[in-house]
Design a protein around this motif. Structure first.
Motif, PDB file in Angstrom:
ATOM      1  N   PRO A 121      44.568  42.968  37.299  1.00 20.88           N
ATOM      2  CA  PRO A 121      44.927  44.337  37.686  1.00 20.88           C
ATOM      3  C   PRO A 121      45.184  45.223  36.460  1.00 20.88           C
ATOM      4  N   MET A 122      44.899  46.524  36.638  1.00 21.86           N
ATOM      5  CA  MET A 122      45.118  47.502  35.565  1.00 21.86           C
ATOM      6  C   MET A 122      45.559  48.826  36.177  1.00 21.86           C
ATOM      7  N   LEU A 139      48.205  57.358  38.561  1.00 25.49           N
ATOM      8  CA  LEU A 139      47.630  56.177  37.926  1.00 25.49           C
ATOM      9  C   LEU A 139      46.413  55.721  38.715  1.00 25.49           C
ATOM     10  N   LYS A 140      45.336  55.420  38.016  1.00 28.26           N
ATOM     11  CA  LYS A 140      44.202  54.746  38.638  1.00 28.26           C
ATOM     12  C   LYS A 140      44.560  53.269  38.668  1.00 28.26           C
ATOM     13  N   ALA A 141      44.431  52.650  39.831  1.00 27.65           N
ATOM     14  CA  ALA A 141      44.709  51.223  39.984  1.00 27.65           C
ATOM     15  C   ALA A 141      43.400  50.498  40.234  1.00 27.65           C
ATOM     16  N   THR A 142      43.147  49.440  39.476  1.00 29.01           N
ATOM     17  CA  THR A 142      41.961  48.617  39.695  1.00 29.01           C
ATOM     18  C   THR A 142      42.354  47.150  39.719  1.00 29.01           C
ATOM     19  N   VAL A 143      41.577  46.381  40.469  1.00 28.82           N
ATOM     20  CA  VAL A 143      41.727  44.923  40.485  1.00 28.82           C
ATOM     21  C   VAL A 143      40.333  44.333  40.358  1.00 28.82           C
ATOM     22  N   HIS A 144      40.102  43.598  39.277  1.00 30.05           N
ATOM     23  CA  HIS A 144      38.852  42.872  39.056  1.00 30.05           C
ATOM     24  C   HIS A 144      39.112  41.380  39.265  1.00 30.05           C
ATOM     25  N   LEU A 150      34.619  44.449  40.603  1.00 31.99           N
ATOM     26  CA  LEU A 150      35.693  45.363  40.996  1.00 31.99           C
ATOM     27  C   LEU A 150      35.986  45.150  42.478  1.00 31.99           C
ATOM     28  N   LEU A 151      37.168  44.611  42.767  1.00 30.71           N
ATOM     29  CA  LEU A 151      37.554  44.310  44.147  1.00 30.71           C
ATOM     30  C   LEU A 151      38.196  45.514  44.826  1.00 30.71           C
ATOM     31  N   MET A 152      38.998  46.262  44.076  1.00 29.68           N
ATOM     32  CA  MET A 152      39.742  47.382  44.635  1.00 29.68           C
ATOM     33  C   MET A 152      39.925  48.444  43.571  1.00 29.68           C
TER      34      MET A 152
END
Length: 164
Positions: A121-122, A139-144, A150-152
């Motif tokens: 996550p980031m 905030l941009k939230a990402t989960v790889h 890129l899952l989310m």
């Protein structure tokens, strides 16, 4: 015998911050707040089921999932979302007592998180809106996952106090 009063011996929980705190004015677009990676296994799925009450077999029945062509159980979207919980990283510690609250979130679920996947996550500052006494941080939230898929992705907004 100590000459200190009982008040002087009290521990101040604010005297030992995890990181140096910043205010709204110290942030800039592009600042990143990584959240430690973790592998999501059966125990995580069971804990999420207990907390959410969700009982669909696609999240908790491995054989059901395999019959549908998946290699394992699929995480509920909210289970993916919680991987980007700011408190799992340093963002709320950096904001310290400037933080007022978490005010909004949105997310898109792009690929499945399968039991056994490792997530990365980031959080990244993508917008800063200064108001008269407060500011809104987006905030941009990402989960790889471990395959760099890129899952989310989504956004989280926080209301913070401005420096005096």
């Amino acid at each position: 015998m100590s000459s200190k009063t009982p008040t002087e011996d009290r521990y101040d929980p604010f005297s030992n911050p995890l990181v140096e705190t910043k205010g709204f004015e110290d942030l800039k677009i592009g600042d990143k707040f990584p959240i430690p990676s973790r592998t999501i296994g059966d125990a995580n799925f069971a804990a999420f089921q207990l907390a959410s009450g969700d009982n669909h077999p696609i999240h908790y029945d491995e054989e059901y999932c395999k019959a549908l062509g998946y290699s394992g159980m699929l995480a509920h979207g909210f289970q993916v979302l919680i991987q980007a919980t700011p408190g799992a990283g340093l963002f709320p510690h950096v904001m310290g007592d400037c933080m007022i609250g978490f005010i909004e979130q949105s997310s898109k679920f792009l690929k499945p998180l399968i039991s056994g996947d490792t997530v990365y996550p980031m959080l990244e500052v993508v917008d800063l809106k200064k108001q008269s006494k407060t500011g809104v941080i987006t905030l941009k939230a990402t989960v790889h996952n471990q395959r760099n898929e890129l899952l989310m992705e989504g956004e989280q907004k926080f209301l913070v106090k401005l420096k005096k």
